[in-house]
Design a protein around this motif. Structure first.
Motif, mmCIF file in Angstrom:
data_model
loop_
_atom_site.group_PDB
_atom_site.id
_atom_site.type_symbol
_atom_site.label_atom_id
_atom_site.label_comp_id
_atom_site.label_asym_id
_atom_site.label_seq_id
_atom_site.Cartn_x
_atom_site.Cartn_y
_atom_site.Cartn_z
ATOM 1 N N TYR A 1 0.823 -1.069 0.277
ATOM 2 C CA TYR A 1 0.042 -0.107 -0.095
ATOM 3 C C TYR A 1 0.928 1.291 -0.113
ATOM 4 C CZ TYR A 1 0.614 0.714 5.271
ATOM 5 O OH TYR A 1 1.010 0.686 6.515
ATOM 6 N N SER A 2 0.198 2.258 -0.213
ATOM 7 C CA SER A 2 1.000 3.595 -0.363
ATOM 8 C C SER A 2 0.074 4.802 0.597
ATOM 9 C CB SER A 2 1.343 4.106 -1.552
ATOM 10 O OG SER A 2 0.103 4.498 -2.561
ATOM 11 N N THR A 3 1.170 5.341 1.179
ATOM 12 C CA THR A 3 0.357 6.580 1.945
ATOM 13 C C THR A 3 1.148 7.713 1.694
ATOM 14 O OG1 THR A 3 1.825 6.224 3.942
ATOM 15 C CG2 THR A 3 -0.089 5.103 4.015
ATOM 16 N N GLY A 4 0.764 8.947 2.310
ATOM 17 C CA GLY A 4 1.553 10.198 2.225
ATOM 18 C C GLY A 4 1.021 10.878 0.602
ATOM 19 N N ASN A 5 1.687 11.940 0.498
ATOM 20 C CA ASN A 5 1.524 12.782 -0.901
ATOM 21 C C ASN A 5 2.307 12.034 -2.036
ATOM 22 O OD1 ASN A 5 -0.211 14.218 0.676
ATOM 23 N ND2 ASN A 5 1.174 15.627 1.044
ATOM 24 N N VAL A 6 1.814 12.065 -3.254
ATOM 25 C CA VAL A 6 2.459 11.834 -4.274
ATOM 26 C C VAL A 6 2.720 12.979 -5.376
ATOM 27 C CG1 VAL A 6 2.602 10.122 -6.421
ATOM 28 C CG2 VAL A 6 1.800 9.304 -4.221
ATOM 29 N N SER A 7 3.523 13.254 -5.986
ATOM 30 C CA SER A 7 3.449 14.500 -7.101
ATOM 31 C C SER A 7 4.337 13.964 -8.279
ATOM 32 C CB SER A 7 4.183 15.699 -6.486
ATOM 33 O OG SER A 7 5.570 15.561 -6.040
ATOM 34 N N GLY A 8 4.172 14.527 -9.453
ATOM 35 C CA GLY A 8 4.860 14.206 -10.739
ATOM 36 C C GLY A 8 4.302 15.150 -11.609
ATOM 37 N N ASP A 9 5.015 15.003 -12.898
ATOM 38 C CA ASP A 9 4.677 15.859 -14.120
ATOM 39 C C ASP A 9 3.513 15.175 -14.981
ATOM 40 O OD1 ASP A 9 6.736 17.535 -13.689
ATOM 41 O OD2 ASP A 9 8.138 16.420 -14.844
ATOM 42 N N GLU A 10 3.452 13.925 -14.972
ATOM 43 C CA GLU A 10 2.110 13.254 -15.794
ATOM 44 C C GLU A 10 2.217 11.666 -15.433
ATOM 45 O OE1 GLU A 10 2.546 13.887 -19.846
ATOM 46 O OE2 GLU A 10 4.476 12.632 -20.063
ATOM 47 N N HIS A 11 0.793 11.293 -15.915
ATOM 48 C CA HIS A 11 0.836 9.730 -15.516
ATOM 49 C C HIS A 11 1.181 9.409 -14.127
ATOM 50 C CE1 HIS A 11 0.029 9.283 -19.762
ATOM 51 N NE2 HIS A 11 0.989 9.734 -20.058
ATOM 52 N N VAL A 12 0.301 9.914 -13.064
ATOM 53 C CA VAL A 12 0.767 9.592 -11.739
ATOM 54 C C VAL A 12 -0.304 9.168 -11.019
ATOM 55 C CG1 VAL A 12 1.217 11.031 -9.483
ATOM 56 C CG2 VAL A 12 2.081 11.883 -11.748
ATOM 57 N N GLY A 13 -0.158 8.087 -10.250
ATOM 58 C CA GLY A 13 -1.200 7.200 -9.324
ATOM 59 C C GLY A 13 -0.530 6.981 -8.004
ATOM 60 N N ILE A 32 -3.530 4.980 0.180
ATOM 61 C CA ILE A 32 -4.111 5.687 1.155
ATOM 62 C C ILE A 32 -3.347 6.984 1.041
ATOM 63 C CG2 ILE A 32 -4.678 5.287 3.735
ATOM 64 C CD1 ILE A 32 -3.889 2.479 3.663
ATOM 65 N N ASN A 33 -3.252 7.493 -0.058
ATOM 66 C CA ASN A 33 -2.369 8.852 0.011
ATOM 67 C C ASN A 33 -3.653 10.104 0.073
ATOM 68 O OD1 ASN A 33 -1.986 6.852 -2.574
ATOM 69 N ND2 ASN A 33 -0.135 7.784 -2.118
ATOM 70 N N GLN A 34 -3.065 10.966 0.993
ATOM 71 C CA GLN A 34 -3.889 12.179 1.251
ATOM 72 C C GLN A 34 -4.209 13.078 0.121
ATOM 73 O OE1 GLN A 34 -5.427 12.709 3.970
ATOM 74 N NE2 GLN A 34 -5.033 10.672 4.689
ATOM 75 N N GLY A 121 -5.048 2.768 13.056
ATOM 76 C CA GLY A 121 -4.161 2.985 12.219
ATOM 77 C C GLY A 121 -4.265 2.035 11.006
ATOM 78 N N TYR A 122 -3.335 2.200 10.028
ATOM 79 C CA TYR A 122 -3.237 1.348 8.919
ATOM 80 C C TYR A 122 -2.384 -0.072 9.027
ATOM 81 C CZ TYR A 122 -4.950 5.658 6.702
ATOM 82 O OH TYR A 122 -5.484 6.855 6.384
ATOM 83 N N PRO A 123 -2.506 -1.005 8.279
ATOM 84 C CA PRO A 123 -1.971 -2.148 8.556
ATOM 85 C C PRO A 123 -0.301 -2.092 8.342
ATOM 86 C CG PRO A 123 -3.334 -2.603 6.612
ATOM 87 C CD PRO A 123 -3.385 -0.909 7.016
ATOM 88 N N TYR A 124 0.230 -2.637 9.052
ATOM 89 C CA TYR A 124 2.035 -2.637 9.092
ATOM 90 C C TYR A 124 2.537 -4.173 9.199
ATOM 91 C CZ TYR A 124 1.345 -3.413 14.201
ATOM 92 O OH TYR A 124 0.886 -3.935 15.507
ATOM 93 N N LEU A 125 3.718 -4.380 8.773
ATOM 94 C CA LEU A 125 4.327 -5.798 8.723
ATOM 95 C C LEU A 125 4.825 -6.185 10.279
ATOM 96 C CD1 LEU A 125 6.377 -5.033 5.657
ATOM 97 C CD2 LEU A 125 4.641 -6.469 5.941
ATOM 98 N N TYR A 126 4.443 -7.584 10.400
ATOM 99 C CA TYR A 126 4.536 -8.110 11.888
ATOM 100 C C TYR A 126 5.943 -7.738 12.395
ATOM 101 C CZ TYR A 126 7.565 -11.839 10.289
ATOM 102 O OH TYR A 126 8.715 -12.564 9.608
ATOM 103 N N TRP A 127 6.986 -7.699 11.638
ATOM 104 C CA TRP A 127 8.462 -7.249 12.198
ATOM 105 C C TRP A 127 8.546 -5.770 12.432
ATOM 106 C CZ3 TRP A 127 10.557 -3.920 8.979
ATOM 107 C CH2 TRP A 127 10.142 -3.812 7.625
ATOM 108 N N GLN A 128 7.612 -4.951 12.142
ATOM 109 C CA GLN A 128 7.863 -3.595 12.660
ATOM 110 C C GLN A 128 7.448 -3.632 14.012
ATOM 111 O OE1 GLN A 128 5.393 -2.084 9.406
ATOM 112 N NE2 GLN A 128 6.837 -0.781 9.013
#
Length: 132
Positions: A1-13, A32-34, A121-128
């Motif tokens: 999964y992804s969180t946080g903000n994403v930015s770019g010039d074109e073709h962004v997801g 789960i990006n804001q 909260g969101y999921p996290y890996l067991y070793w975290q």
């Protein structure tokens, strides 16, 4: 999964930008990006899926897309199934069918790598040691 903000010039997801290979599969992810910022061709899951196989992905319903435009909004390949934050903080959303989840496995080992503090909260890996 992804969180946080994403930015770019074109073709962004939230999960991928532009997918060129038709043999690529993008499945069972949660964006789960804001916010996503870009200038053209932006979507919550994939900016441009090309001929790839994109299926069964979830996206934060309140995600904002700034700049450009969101193409193919009604196409779940691009935008994913919208989920409110209360659903994205529960194990059922990510777990295996028949609940309609993403098929993620929860536990304490490499075969069941996910954990979640439900409702907090969101999921996290067991070793975290602590949830992100």
């Amino acid at each position: 999964y992804s969180t946080g903000n994403v930015s770019g010039d074109e073709h962004v997801g939230g999960i991928a930008g532009e997918v060129i290979s038709s043999s690529t599969t993008i499945a069972n992810n949660a964006a789960i990006n804001q916010k996503i910022n870009e200038s053209s061709y932006v979507n919550r899951i994939v900016g441009d899926p090309g001929y790839s196989n994109v299926k069964n992905n979830f996206a934060l319903d309140t995600m904002t897309i700034n700049g450009g435009y969101s193409s193919n909004v009604g196409d779940l390949r691009y935008s994913g199934t919208p989920k409110l934050i209360d659903k994205l903080t529960t194990q059922e959303t990510y777990s295996a069918d028949p609940t309609g989840g993403l098929g993620w496995k929860f536990g304490n080992d490499k075969d069941n790598p996910w954990k979640i503090d439900e409702g907090n909260g969101y999921p996290y890996l067991y070793w975290q040691k602590i949830a992100p």
